[in-house]
Design an enzyme around this catalytic site. Sequence first.
Site, PDB file in Angstrom:
ATOM      1  CB  ALA A  64      33.995  51.152  45.458  1.00 48.31           C
ATOM      2  N   GLY A 110      31.546  51.733  40.956  1.00 47.66           N
ATOM      3  CA  GLY A 110      31.860  53.145  41.175  1.00 47.66           C
ATOM      4  C   GLY A 110      32.462  53.819  39.951  1.00 47.66           C
ATOM      5  CD  GLU A 113      27.723  53.631  41.727  1.00 54.22           C
ATOM      6  OE1 GLU A 113      28.797  53.159  42.173  1.00 54.22           O
ATOM      7  OE2 GLU A 113      26.673  53.666  42.380  1.00 54.22           O
ATOM      8  CD  GLU A 133      27.988  48.399  42.150  1.00 53.65           C
ATOM      9  OE1 GLU A 133      27.412  47.927  41.155  1.00 53.65           O
ATOM     10  OE2 GLU A 133      28.589  49.481  42.132  1.00 53.65           O
TER      11      GLU A 133
HETATM   12  N1  COA Z   1      38.751  46.871  43.978  1.00 56.62           N
HETATM   13  C1  COA Z   1      39.993  46.533  44.374  1.00 56.62           C
HETATM   14  N2  COA Z   1      40.917  46.020  43.550  1.00 56.62           N
HETATM   15  C2  COA Z   1      40.558  45.828  42.277  1.00 56.62           C
HETATM   16  C3  COA Z   1      39.274  46.140  41.795  1.00 56.62           C
HETATM   17  C4  COA Z   1      38.344  46.682  42.714  1.00 56.62           C
HETATM   18  N3  COA Z   1      37.110  47.060  42.351  1.00 56.62           N
HETATM   19  N4  COA Z   1      39.211  45.805  40.483  1.00 56.62           N
HETATM   20  C5  COA Z   1      40.413  45.313  40.150  1.00 56.62           C
HETATM   21  N5  COA Z   1      41.233  45.317  41.234  1.00 56.62           N
HETATM   22  C6  COA Z   1      42.623  44.869  41.312  1.00 56.62           C
HETATM   23  C7  COA Z   1      42.718  43.355  41.388  1.00 56.62           C
HETATM   24  O1  COA Z   1      42.522  42.925  42.725  1.00 56.62           O
HETATM   25  C8  COA Z   1      44.132  43.137  40.876  1.00 56.62           C
HETATM   26  O2  COA Z   1      45.027  43.463  41.926  1.00 56.62           O
HETATM   27  P1  COA Z   1      46.286  42.469  42.257  1.00 56.62           P
HETATM   28  O3  COA Z   1      47.080  42.443  40.970  1.00 56.62           O
HETATM   29  O4  COA Z   1      46.983  43.142  43.370  1.00 56.62           O
HETATM   30  O5  COA Z   1      45.682  41.157  42.573  1.00 56.62           O
HETATM   31  C9  COA Z   1      44.272  44.201  39.808  1.00 56.62           C
HETATM   32  O6  COA Z   1      43.301  45.201  40.119  1.00 56.62           O
HETATM   33  C10 COA Z   1      44.011  43.687  38.404  1.00 56.62           C
HETATM   34  O7  COA Z   1      42.726  43.103  38.376  1.00 56.62           O
HETATM   35  P2  COA Z   1      42.420  41.608  37.868  1.00 56.62           P
HETATM   36  O8  COA Z   1      41.147  41.153  38.504  1.00 56.62           O
HETATM   37  O9  COA Z   1      43.615  40.749  38.082  1.00 56.62           O
HETATM   38  O10 COA Z   1      42.212  41.856  36.316  1.00 56.62           O
HETATM   39  P3  COA Z   1      41.377  40.943  35.306  1.00 56.62           P
HETATM   40  O11 COA Z   1      41.729  41.403  33.947  1.00 56.62           O
HETATM   41  O12 COA Z   1      41.537  39.518  35.611  1.00 56.62           O
HETATM   42  O13 COA Z   1      39.826  41.310  35.587  1.00 56.62           O
HETATM   43  C11 COA Z   1      37.982  42.790  36.066  1.00 56.62           C
HETATM   44  C12 COA Z   1      39.342  42.605  35.358  1.00 56.62           C
HETATM   45  C13 COA Z   1      37.566  44.252  35.927  1.00 56.62           C
HETATM   46  C14 COA Z   1      36.935  41.896  35.402  1.00 56.62           C
HETATM   47  C15 COA Z   1      38.118  42.406  37.552  1.00 56.62           C
HETATM   48  O14 COA Z   1      39.250  43.105  38.100  1.00 56.62           O
HETATM   49  C16 COA Z   1      36.941  42.706  38.394  1.00 56.62           C
HETATM   50  O15 COA Z   1      35.921  42.032  38.319  1.00 56.62           O
HETATM   51  N6  COA Z   1      37.025  43.763  39.258  1.00 56.62           N
HETATM   52  C17 COA Z   1      36.005  44.104  40.193  1.00 56.62           C
HETATM   53  C18 COA Z   1      34.843  44.789  39.504  1.00 56.62           C
HETATM   54  C19 COA Z   1      33.728  45.094  40.497  1.00 56.62           C
HETATM   55  O16 COA Z   1      33.074  44.219  41.018  1.00 56.62           O
HETATM   56  N7  COA Z   1      33.532  46.400  40.754  1.00 56.62           N
HETATM   57  C20 COA Z   1      32.498  46.867  41.617  1.00 56.62           C
HETATM   58  C21 COA Z   1      33.009  47.052  42.985  1.00 56.62           C
HETATM   59  S1  COA Z   1      31.724  47.544  44.093  1.00 56.62           S
END
Ligand code: COA
Length: 256
Positions: A64, A110, A113, A133
């Site tokens: 999400a 999400g 999910e 989460e």
């Molecule tokens: N919500 C909002 N934005 C998200 C996102 C999320 N769940 N997951 C990734 N993004 C965005 C990042 O903020 C970034 O945006 P920006 O370039 O404007 O800063 C872009 O997507 C790329 O992500 P980034 O984190 O830079 O990539 P990465 O390769 O370093 O890491 C992940 C990849 C998947 C490990 C990391 O993005 C992450 O942990 N995301 C969240 C996962 C999460 O907790 N999901 C559950 C949400 S309830």
Amino acid sequence: MSNIKIENQDSIRIITITRPDKLNALNRETIKDLGQAVSEAGSESSVKCIIITGEGEKAFVAGADISEFYQYNQEEAKNLSKVGHDTLFDLVENTEVPVIAAINGFALGGGLELAMSCHIRVASSNARMGLPEVSLGVIPGYGGTQRLAQLVGKGRALEMIASATMIKADDAHRMGLVNHVVEQEELINKSIELAKGIIKNSKTAIAAAIRCVNASYDKDVNGFDKEIEEFGKCFTSEDFKEGTAAFLEKRKPNFN
Ligand code: COA
């Protein structure tokens, strides 16, 4: 529907989430667009199978959209979860044509999910899956606590949820979380191949089978009773007449 792309191949509808710069994170608008696209596909008589995937080589859906909800209060959060369940996740699960998740990379929160609300999951070998989460101080809110336990069992589900760890595609395959793992360049072909094996069969019978399988997870319905009822109903369908006639005439059935 600016956050998704829709394509057709035979009677297969391919829906791609197109926010790769945000790793296809599900904001409200994307949830709405995706729900609408799945609902439309499910009601079109020409569509016999749906594939959902994410654009790019990095993410199916990274969860999400955290930037959208981090300042929500309790009521807003409850509403976000409820609207998500009603307009996308339950809708996908109850769609009466099979929905295949083609998991092309991260499927987190999400994203996992969403994949779990689909009927069948195919993952690319680089895919990573998890429900992170609790590392954000929240729990899965789009069905993850329920569907993960249904798919992999309570112990494995609670380990994944409580540790917030990501698992690799092969491990997800071993525990039954995904049906198949293929190299990324083969992901869509494999998903289409699976879809082709489905679309040649009776659409009405498959819809009945989906209703029966889902019934076994509905505590208000006896799944065996549902099966008996749906089995009887099949005998009134054109597909049943065609399928049995084709068998007796030693030819392939020609379902609508
Ligand atoms: N919500 C909002 N934005 C998200 C996102 C999320 N769940 N997951 C990734 N993004 C965005 C990042 O903020 C970034 O945006 P920006 O370039 O404007 O800063 C872009 O997507 C790329 O992500 P980034 O984190 O830079 O990539 P990465 O390769 O370093 O890491 C992940 C990849 C998947 C490990 C990391 O993005 C992450 O942990 N995301 C969240 C996962 C999460 O907790 N999901 C559950 C949400 S309830």
